[in-house]
Design a protein around this motif. Structure first.
Motif, short mmCIF file in Angstrom:
data_model
loop_
_atom_site.label_atom_id
_atom_site.label_comp_id
_atom_site.label_asym_id
_atom_site.label_seq_id
_atom_site.Cartn_x
_atom_site.Cartn_y
_atom_site.Cartn_z
N TYR A 1 0.97 -1.24 -0.02
CA TYR A 1 -0.62 -0.16 0.16
C TYR A 1 0.64 0.90 0.02
CZ TYR A 1 -3.58 3.35 1.74
OH TYR A 1 -4.59 4.44 1.32
N TYR A 2 2.06 1.30 0.82
CA TYR A 2 2.82 2.39 1.03
C TYR A 2 3.46 2.25 -0.43
CZ TYR A 2 1.53 4.05 5.50
OH TYR A 2 1.56 4.73 6.83
N ASP B 1 -1.27 10.27 11.04
CA ASP B 1 -2.25 10.07 10.74
C ASP B 1 -2.46 9.65 9.46
OD1 ASP B 1 -3.85 11.69 12.54
OD2 ASP B 1 -4.26 13.50 10.65
N TYR B 2 -1.62 9.69 8.69
CA TYR B 2 -2.04 9.39 7.47
C TYR B 2 -1.96 7.05 7.85
CZ TYR B 2 -1.59 7.52 2.73
OH TYR B 2 -1.30 6.58 1.71
N PHE B 3 -1.04 7.04 8.73
CA PHE B 3 -0.98 5.12 8.82
C PHE B 3 -2.65 5.01 9.75
CE2 PHE B 3 -0.17 1.83 12.67
CZ PHE B 3 -0.28 1.32 11.16
N LYS B 4 -3.28 5.62 10.58
CA LYS B 4 -3.83 5.52 11.07
C LYS B 4 -5.19 5.49 10.70
CE LYS B 4 -3.28 6.64 15.70
NZ LYS B 4 -3.26 7.27 16.89
N ARG B 5 -5.13 7.01 10.20
CA ARG B 5 -6.93 7.23 9.82
C ARG B 5 -6.92 6.76 7.50
NH1 ARG B 5 -8.26 12.07 13.25
NH2 ARG B 5 -7.14 11.65 15.15
N THR B 6 -5.88 6.74 7.45
CA THR B 6 -6.25 6.69 5.80
C THR B 6 -5.84 5.33 5.53
OG1 THR B 6 -5.15 9.00 4.87
CG2 THR B 6 -5.44 7.17 3.57
N MET B 7 -4.96 5.22 6.22
CA MET B 7 -4.44 3.33 5.39
C MET B 7 -4.85 2.48 6.43
SD MET B 7 -2.55 0.38 5.60
CE MET B 7 -0.89 0.65 7.00
N GLU C 1 -9.34 -1.21 -0.81
CA GLU C 1 -7.62 -1.24 -1.26
C GLU C 1 -6.58 -2.22 -0.21
OE1 GLU C 1 -9.74 1.35 0.52
OE2 GLU C 1 -9.12 3.35 0.03
N LEU C 2 -7.19 -2.33 1.41
CA LEU C 2 -6.33 -3.37 1.73
C LEU C 2 -6.17 -4.38 1.72
CD1 LEU C 2 -5.90 -1.73 5.36
CD2 LEU C 2 -4.17 -1.97 4.22
N VAL C 3 -8.28 -4.62 0.46
CA VAL C 3 -8.55 -6.13 0.24
C VAL C 3 -7.40 -6.18 -0.45
CG1 VAL C 3 -9.90 -7.62 -0.85
CG2 VAL C 3 -10.47 -5.96 1.59
N GLY D 1 5.05 1.32 14.34
CA GLY D 1 5.24 2.83 14.81
C GLY D 1 6.32 3.18 13.79
N LEU D 2 7.10 2.36 13.80
CA LEU D 2 8.59 2.55 13.40
C LEU D 2 8.89 2.58 12.13
CD1 LEU D 2 11.53 3.43 14.69
CD2 LEU D 2 11.99 0.85 14.14
N ALA D 3 8.43 1.34 11.50
CA ALA D 3 8.28 1.67 9.94
C ALA D 3 6.85 2.48 9.19
CB ALA D 3 8.22 -0.19 9.37
N PHE D 4 6.46 2.45 9.79
CA PHE D 4 5.24 2.90 9.03
C PHE D 4 4.75 4.65 9.77
CE2 PHE D 4 4.30 -1.07 8.86
CZ PHE D 4 4.13 -1.79 7.34
N ILE D 5 5.04 4.87 10.99
CA ILE D 5 5.21 6.45 10.85
C ILE D 5 6.08 7.22 10.60
CG2 ILE D 5 4.52 7.59 13.26
CD1 ILE D 5 2.60 5.32 13.37
N ALA D 6 7.30 6.75 12.21
CA ALA D 6 9.17 7.45 11.97
C ALA D 6 9.62 7.13 10.61
CB ALA D 6 9.41 7.25 12.96
N TYR D 7 9.81 6.21 10.19
CA TYR D 7 10.63 6.46 8.44
C TYR D 7 10.16 7.21 8.07
CZ TYR D 7 13.31 2.45 11.01
OH TYR D 7 14.06 1.70 11.02
N PRO D 8 8.78 6.65 7.36
CA PRO D 8 7.90 7.92 6.01
C PRO D 8 8.71 9.21 6.26
CG PRO D 8 7.15 5.96 7.20
CD PRO D 8 8.06 5.97 7.73
N GLU D 9 8.07 9.81 7.78
CA GLU D 9 8.29 11.09 7.77
C GLU D 9 9.39 11.61 7.80
OE1 GLU D 9 8.32 14.32 12.37
OE2 GLU D 9 7.62 11.68 12.29
N ALA D 10 10.56 10.84 7.79
CA ALA D 10 12.15 10.82 7.84
C ALA D 10 12.38 11.47 6.25
CB ALA D 10 12.98 9.38 8.61
N VAL D 11 11.40 9.86 4.98
CA VAL D 11 11.69 10.57 3.89
C VAL D 11 10.82 11.55 3.62
CG1 VAL D 11 10.60 9.76 1.79
CG2 VAL D 11 11.58 7.67 3.23
#
Length: 628
Positions: free
Chosen positions: A123-124, A218-224, A242-244, A394-404
């Motif tokens: 998805y990401y 926000d994107y991880f929890k509410r959009t994805m 989308e997840l299906v 949270g490390l893979a889908f919140i912290a890293y995407p923010e750093a990117v």
């Protein structure tokens, strides 16, 4: 066991079952299985939590006294017998046939939720192709939380008016923010000239007035994920299509790569096992050039007196033992399955040592990559390093995407990072799914001619069961399985396995099996393995099991708000059932074997139940072993 002439039927069965095309296929498959997502998102967090270099020392120690001995033991078992865990344990000790089923059930539970991580990553990956990464800024729609905060957006508001800040998806006066939270606007500004709030007794910085939510969270929890205000176990919500689709794509990849068995998966791993290393090197080079990277690396590797004092804390050793155990992956049945396709004379002793240390080295190397990026994030946020890192998803889908988002050409780095996660996850998923299909075909050999259909059927079942995690509250089911599936039951399987092999089957027989495969152990290594297998490793595993019970906490999950959602008692009970399902199968296996042997007129005394039956033997020779 003595050597003898192989029976024609036995040789034909092994050929029909299949083998690795070459040694490299097996090595990379094992390496890919051992090196997984935990190396990237769990290991660095534990390093931070337990003092960096302190945890590294404990981690390497636990590799030598628990992880490596179990790893080698399972490679020997699978290669010698040429069978998966279900057939193997039922033959080596009839009373423990259920042990193989217990391992299979753990792998089955993990397979269901593990592919959901790959689905999120897919998805990401596709979301990252947008002209602007969708988690770069706070949006203005319903999927954006009121407390979403992004520094650049706040700067725009401040530049427009020194009395404004960014809140509630728009520029808002600080006085309105303070009023909303029952405070008043402070008379004094902070060091950056921003207004503050006053709670009646003291001035409070705005970032302390309310918990700010990053756009990536926000994107991880509410959009994805699609979490909603009323999401709970009693209201899981509808499916997110989308997840299906992403989950269907993940299972399609697994199915296509396994459809011809180890002959197909053995070729795929040349890419999936090696690509993550290429990306890690690229990310490290890039990470070391980022501002603040040095601070992150220093935090990771430089020892201090305070950190070294942590070696005296039992929690550090418990965390290290748990991590090395789950990282190498014994007792899931995967290692036995992979090695069961080996040539009988393969040097699995060499493989075990190389793969185990490569896995450990990968974790340490990934730590440099990750802490260089975390140091950069800390610099950007003007926070200490230890306030930036988060563990798990949270490390893979919140912290890293923010750093990117803060790097030049963010789409490129997003693609590389999530591409790496996909390949890291697929290797482990291949092995666990192969464990299940191998068990089915070992149990019903006539299905080997229809290997593709078995793989397709297993993939469809996995996809259907995974749909519960594609709902808007699917993260709750994900965390429940993640929390309980590979916990106490896995450790009990490992303890049972090593005791059965060393004390029921007999360590002398086991060493003879190793020699029969043409593996010559140096005297020092022989004493090392025996001391670990017979004394040290079982004690360490019992220690980890006890600590898991002592440190138990109820399962919880991220929720729509910033607060964690602790699951109801009934759901926790369901988790306990998952955790102990392997134990249930071990006990049921004992009862069934007693009943079945009595029915067939076979002895059911203690010695007979824990001694190899007439079907036990090497992959080449079926012969009765010497009694322990």
């Amino acid at each position: 066991m003595g050597k003898g002439k192989a029976e024609k039927g036995d040789v034909e069965e092994e050929v029909e079952r299949g083998n690795w095309d070459n040694q490299c296929d097996f090595f990379l498959s094992c390496l890919g299985y051992a090196v997984g997502l935990g190396n990237v998102w769990r290991f660095p967090y534990l390093c931070y939590e337990h003092g960096g270099v302190t945890f590294l020392i404990a981690y390497v120690t636990m590799l030598l006294i628990s992880g490596l001995p179990l790893f080698f033991l399972e490679l020997v078992l699978g290669q010698y017998a040429g069978k998966g865990p279900i057939k193997l344990f039922g033959r080596i000790a009839p009373a423990f046939k259920g042990l193989g089923y217990g391992m299979l059930m753990i792998s089955f539970l993990v397979v269901i939720y593990y592919n959901m991580i790959i689905a999120w990553t897919i998805y990401y990956t596709f979301a990252g192709f947008a002209s602007e990464l969708p988690w770069t800024y706070c949006g203005t729609g319903n999927l954006t939380s009121r407390d979403c905060f992004q520094r650049d957006q706040e700067q725009v508001c401040f530049n427009a008016s020194r009395d404004d800040t960014f809140w509630d998806k728009k520029c808002t006066s600080v006085s309105d923010v303070c009023d909303h939270f029952g405070m008043t606007e402070a008379a004094e500004r902070d060091d950056t000239d921003r207004l503050q709030c006053n709670n009646g007794s003291m001035d409070i910085l705005l970032n302390r007035v309310y918990p700010r939510v990053s756009p990536s969270e926000d994107y991880f929890k509410r959009t994805m994920l699609g979490l909603e205000p009323d999401s709970s176990w009693s209201n899981m919500g509808g499916l997110k299509w989308e997840l299906v689709l992403c989950l269907a794509a993940a299972w399609t990849i697994v199915c296509l790569c396994l459809i011809k068995g180890v002959q197909s998966s053995g070729k795929v791993v040349y890419f999936t096992a090696l690509f993550p290393y290429l990306v890690l090197v690229i990310l490290l080079i890039r990470g070391l050039t980022l501002d603040g990277a040095y601070d992150g690396i220093v935090f990771y590797v430089v020892p201090t007196a305070e950190k070294m004092a942590n070696l005296g804390k039992i929690g550090v050793w418990s965390a290290a033992a748990t991590q090395i155990f789950y990282s190498l992956g014994p007792s899931f049945g995967g290692l036995i399955t992979l090695s069961s396709y080996n040539k009988f004379t393969n040097n699995c002793h060499r493989d075990a040592i190389l793969i185990a240390f490569a896995n450990c080295g990968t974790s340490i190397f990934a730590g440099f990559v990750i802490f260089s990026i975390i140091g950069f994030m800390a610099k950007q946020a003007d926070l200490p390093v230890d306030e930036v890192i988060k563990g798990g998803p949270g490390l893979a889908f919140i912290a890293y995407p923010e750093a990117v988002t803060q790097m030049p050409v963010p789409q490129l780095w997003s693609f590389l990072f999530f591409g790496m996660l996909i390949t890291l996850g697929l290797d482990s998923q291949f092995t666990m799914t192969e464990t299940i299909t191998t068990a089915i075909m070992d149990q019903y050999p006539n299905l080997r001619a229809h290997k593709g259909k078995v793989v397709i059927f297993a993939s469809i079942i996995g996809f259907i069961l995974g749909l519960t995690m594609c709902t808007r509250g699917g993260i709750f089911m994900f965390e429940l399985i993640n929390w309980y599936s590979a916990s106490w039951g896995l450790l009990i399987c490992a303890i049972t396995e090593i005791i059965v092999i060393m004390y029921a089957y007999g360590w002398r027989n086991f060493l003879e099996n190793i020699e029969e495969m043409g593996i010559k152990l140096p005297a020092v290594m022989k004493y090392y393995w025996l001391s670990m297998w017979m004394v040290v490793t079982p004690i360490v595993l019992c220690f980890v099991l006890i600590m898991n019970f002592v440190q138990y906490s109820p399962a919880y999950s991220p929720s729509y708000t910033q607060e964690n959602y602790y699951f109801p008692t009934g759901i926790q009970f369901l988790g306990w059932i998952m955790a102990l399902v392997a134990v249930f199968f071990i006990l049921i296996g004992v009862a069934f074997q007693i009943y079945n042997r009595k029915k067939n007129g076979k002895p059911t005394d203690f010695k007979s139940m824990i001694s190899p039956n007439e079907k036990w033997g090497s992959a080449l020779v079926v012969n009765a072993p010497k009694k322990p």
